[in-house]
Design a protein around this motif. Sequence first.
Motif: not given
Lengths: 218, 269
Positions: B119-129, B217-226
Amino acid sequence: MVTTETPPEATASPDGPTRAVGRRFGTVALALAIAVGLLLGYAAGWLTPTLTRPGDSSPEAGFARDMTTHHAQAVQMAMLEWRLGSDREATQIAADIATGQQGEIGVMQTWLKNWGLDPTGSEPVMAWMPDGAESVKDGLMPGMATTAELRQLEASTGRAADILFLTLMIKHHLGGIHMVDAILKLSDNSDVTEAAQRMKNLQQSEVGNMRAALDRLQ
Amino acid sequence: MSVSTPAGDQRRPSVVSTGKKAAPAAKKATSSPAKKPSGTGPKKAGASSGGKGPRKPIAPIKVSQGRSWGPIALMVAVGVLAASIIGYGAYAAFQGSRSWEDRANSISGIVNYREKDPKLTEPAQHQQGKIQYTVSPPVAGPHNQDWQNCMGDVYDAQIANEHAVHSLEHGAVWITYQPNLPAAQVEELAAKVRGQEKMLMSPYEGLDKPISLQAWGYQLKVDNANDGRIDEFIKALRVNASVEGPTISCAQGITATGTEPRNLTQQGS
């Protein structure tokens, strides 16, 4: 072959029943061979386009990706000129470039999709072009405007925007034509070379028109 | 058959001298003519049954003894080579046909919010503020009408989530990092972004890992730029994760920094 040889042997030999079995086996083997042949042919037909289409590090894929990036900046500058410029000819050329090159981006992205490739390559940008990687400065391909030049264009209006846009876009087109010349040398994929040739024709005539407009404005 | 002949000639005497080995060979000789007519065709069967009666035990010995391993090994090697070429072709075809979704999911540590929270990743609407996002940094959801410019822009200060989420919707990969990330690592990340459309990067206050990558809809967290997964994430998801296709623009957006989103009344100011 088998059927022509079998009848005389079958009549001459005393063991008739095994001959009949042999003939039946021969027919089965032939049918099997035809079935296997058809399957192999089908598999080859299915695999050949898959294995012969441009690969992830091919010049064609590199061109499609990098020319998309190059075009994207041309569209960015042309849209700025459309919004900020005042000269009728300069803004009209900008509209032509923005819509035309955005369309070409769609074509190039469709090639990648059809080749089963990502819009992002595994190798550095311009690696498909001989000496290409060295021509990249701060991630910018030949002819591309720097961030400072873009900010300057964003801050300009009217005649100043027209002149800056034309100056930057002439340089941009010349860099693009350089990349087109490289793919015309490297590729024999007709979809790619035909589209590249059209880009070259169009950008060369636009360079002429932009130079004339710049002369008129300066 | 012709290859095996010389070896067979050499070994024949030792076979003939022993009576024991002749017996199993003879057994084979009686069984093989019965089988062969059905298998190898009438020509051979005719040849063996005609006139060569007394020599029968010798001919089968040739077959069983003439096994020279060189040609067999060669044929096996050729067979293995052929099979591996076909196998590689099949592998390449399969890999080539793996979807970007599959490749994204195979990146270890990636969080797929399209599966976790559709539900979070469905195409979403514009919103002010200002908008409250449940994921930090946000990966999807309602967003400002203006997107943050994502033409390979490297921002040296924080940007508004509301604009950045709109960039994600356009297929951009947004790299965020803790403000205290070493400069060398920031530069390593910037080299992946600069000049590349559908890429943007900015520092992010309060990030729980040194570096976090976002696509819609995707996220990846890493510790180092290499970390090699950064390039995998970009390759699989840049443009591909776009909700709106590859021809949607990353230009004509907001180029300023600051965490406050622009409202419509602020346009042109």
